[in-house]
Write a protein that holds these residues in place. Sequence first.
Motif, mmCIF file in Angstrom:
data_model
loop_
_atom_site.group_PDB
_atom_site.id
_atom_site.type_symbol
_atom_site.label_atom_id
_atom_site.label_comp_id
_atom_site.label_asym_id
_atom_site.label_seq_id
_atom_site.Cartn_x
_atom_site.Cartn_y
_atom_site.Cartn_z
ATOM 1 N N HIS A 116 0.813 -1.219 0.000
ATOM 2 C CA HIS A 116 0.000 0.000 0.000
ATOM 3 C C HIS A 116 0.845 1.267 0.000
ATOM 4 O O HIS A 116 0.297 2.362 -0.103
ATOM 5 C CB HIS A 116 -0.946 0.000 1.206
ATOM 6 N N GLN A 117 2.165 1.133 0.115
ATOM 7 C CA GLN A 117 3.054 2.281 0.008
ATOM 8 C C GLN A 117 3.638 2.430 -1.400
ATOM 9 O O GLN A 117 4.449 3.318 -1.646
ATOM 10 C CB GLN A 117 4.196 2.151 1.021
ATOM 11 N N ARG A 220 -9.049 5.036 3.246
ATOM 12 C CA ARG A 220 -8.028 5.311 2.238
ATOM 13 C C ARG A 220 -8.559 6.260 1.166
ATOM 14 O O ARG A 220 -9.772 6.461 1.030
ATOM 15 C CB ARG A 220 -7.535 4.002 1.608
ATOM 16 N N ARG A 236 -0.918 7.057 -1.501
ATOM 17 C CA ARG A 236 -0.111 6.667 -0.345
ATOM 18 C C ARG A 236 -0.561 7.410 0.906
ATOM 19 O O ARG A 236 -0.948 8.581 0.859
ATOM 20 C CB ARG A 236 1.365 6.961 -0.640
ATOM 21 N N SER A 237 -0.506 6.739 2.050
ATOM 22 C CA SER A 237 -1.075 7.299 3.279
ATOM 23 C C SER A 237 -0.463 8.648 3.654
ATOM 24 O O SER A 237 -1.182 9.554 4.090
ATOM 25 C CB SER A 237 -0.896 6.294 4.422
ATOM 26 N N PRO A 283 -7.861 -1.988 5.606
ATOM 27 C CA PRO A 283 -6.458 -1.689 5.882
ATOM 28 C C PRO A 283 -5.847 -2.696 6.846
ATOM 29 O O PRO A 283 -6.557 -3.372 7.578
ATOM 30 C CB PRO A 283 -6.519 -0.283 6.489
#
Length: 283
Positions: A116-117, A220, A236-237, A283
Motif C-alpha cells: 500500500h506504500q 483510504r 499513499r497514506s 487496511p
Amino acid sequence: MPGPWSCPGPRKTSPAPAEGRPGACPRVQRGLKQSSGCGKDAAGLQCPPWGRPSRQQRSPEKPFPVRETMWCSRVAPRPLALMLFQGARSCSGVVSYTQGQSPEPRTREYFYYVDHQGQLFLDDSKMKNFITCYKDPQFLVTFFSQLRPNRSGRYEAAFPFLSLCGRERNFLRCEDRPVVFTHLLAAGPEPPRLSYCGGGKALTVPFEPARLLPLATNGRLYHPAPERAGGVGLVRSALAFELSACFEYPPGAPALPSHVHWGGRRLVLTMDLAPLLPAAPQP
C-alpha cells in the motif's frame, strides 16, 4: 536428530566457583583479583588472566577446558541458505510457482507484489520493507509502464496483473491497487501531476482533485490511474494525509467530505470512481 541450527543437547550445569576449587588459580583460591602472570595452577601451568591454561601451553594430554556458554553451537548455514535460495518452490496462497521458471522454451516467469506504500517486491520475499524493495527507477518505469490486466491464462486469479518484457512474464499481485501514488509534483508553472510507484516524473498522471475518492470503509484515498492498470489507484497514506487538509465536510459531522479546496477554488467531489471499487480492501 537435531537440525543444523538446533541445540546439540541440554547445557551442562555451571561449574563450581573458582575459589577453593582444586586446580584453580592460586590467586583465585585466595579471593584475589586475577591478572596476567598471576602464578601457576595445581597442574603446574602458568595461569592466563581468566584462570585456565593459555593456547600455547595446552597439550594433547591437557586439552583446552570446555567453557560454559549460553549459546548453542551452530553449523555453517551456507549449504542451507543455498538450498532455500535455489530450491525453488514458493507459494502465494494456494498457488505454487518457482521464481524464474520456464514453462516454455526461452520464456521466464517472475512473481511480484506491491504494497500500500507503492513498494515493489519479489512475491516470495520473507521480509518486505524499504530495504528489500526495488529502487532502480529504470526498472520501475519499465515494469509499471508495461502493466496490464493478466489475461495470459496463467495465474489470473492469484496475480491479476501482468507486465511483459520481451519473452519475460512478470506477474503482479497487490495489497490494494497496482498503482500507488506516492508524490505530488506541483512545482513550476505546469499543472500538478501525481507520480506513482517510484517512477518519478516518468510515471505520472494529471492531478484531478475533484475526482479524489475517500472511502469510509477503509479510510483510504483513491485517484484516477491509467486504464490499463485498472483505472483507479491508491494514494499513499502520507500523501493522503497532506491532501486531507483540503477537504470540506458538510454539517452534521459526516464520514465523507463533500468538497475539496484546491488552487483557490472550491470543487465538488464527483465520487465517480466508486463503481470501480466494489469491494475495497480493509487496511
